[in-house]
Design a protein around this motif. Sequence first.
Motif, short mmCIF file in Angstrom:
data_model
loop_
_atom_site.label_atom_id
_atom_site.label_comp_id
_atom_site.label_asym_id
_atom_site.label_seq_id
_atom_site.Cartn_x
_atom_site.Cartn_y
_atom_site.Cartn_z
N GLU A 15 0.84 -1.21 0.00
CA GLU A 15 0.00 0.00 0.00
C GLU A 15 0.87 1.26 0.00
OE1 GLU A 15 -4.02 -1.41 2.27
OE2 GLU A 15 -2.20 -1.21 3.49
N PRO A 149 -7.46 1.75 -7.02
CA PRO A 149 -8.32 1.41 -5.88
C PRO A 149 -7.56 1.27 -4.56
CG PRO A 149 -8.99 0.16 -7.80
CD PRO A 149 -7.72 0.88 -8.18
N VAL A 150 -6.33 0.77 -4.60
CA VAL A 150 -5.57 0.64 -3.36
C VAL A 150 -5.27 2.01 -2.75
CG1 VAL A 150 -3.29 0.51 -4.48
CG2 VAL A 150 -3.62 -0.51 -2.23
N SER A 153 -8.44 3.21 -1.19
CA SER A 153 -8.67 2.44 0.03
C SER A 153 -7.83 2.97 1.20
CB SER A 153 -8.35 0.96 -0.23
OG SER A 153 -8.37 0.23 0.97
N ARG A 157 -9.15 5.40 4.94
CA ARG A 157 -8.87 5.06 6.34
C ARG A 157 -8.54 6.29 7.17
NH1 ARG A 157 -4.71 0.39 4.71
NH2 ARG A 157 -6.08 -0.47 3.11
N ARG A 180 -13.23 10.33 -2.32
CA ARG A 180 -14.08 9.71 -1.31
C ARG A 180 -15.53 9.55 -1.79
NH1 ARG A 180 -11.50 9.88 3.85
NH2 ARG A 180 -9.63 11.16 3.77
#
Length: 186
Positions: A15, A149-150, A153, A157, A180
């Motif tokens: 990530e 997408p990672v 993601s 968080r 978002r």
Amino acid sequence: MVADQNSTIELGMAELRAVAGYAAQCARPALAIFERSRPDDGRPRAAIDAAQAFADGARRSKAIRDSAWAANRAYQETRDAGQTAASDAARAAVAAASAAFLHPLAKATQVKHILGAAAHAARALELDAGDDPDVGIDHIERAAGLAAPVVVSVLARYPNAPGGGGRAGELLRRLDASLRRPPTGR
């Protein structure tokens, strides 16, 4: 769901590499602006290259931090010389290298490690185009399209981007909100 600001966030090396690669990709278009103003100064390019090397599998090392600090000095020098577009281009490079050191702390300021390169590159491009806000918005829209997408993601968080930061901060918040937002179906 975003954790509270006193908690930590799980972040894997893959990530972190994805975030650094995204930041390098977003910063790179502004590099020409810096190099046009300071053709003999390779510090911002070195910072972006270090971020990309990390994204491509190199170790996260002191060399990346050193390149970020060197690009930060280039930012300060261009800022002090009144070279505003070059200054923001250098800040984009600083942010790209700094992305490798995204902290797993649930703090809004960490969003700058993810999106700061895109925001400062957008501002540099805007300034280079005579302070044309449409140019900055175009870069932010392209940056939103580049986010894998990672990356989205990881961003999800963290709390929303912090306030402040002038025009670059506005661009950062615009990109943050865009990434978002749930995708619309057709």
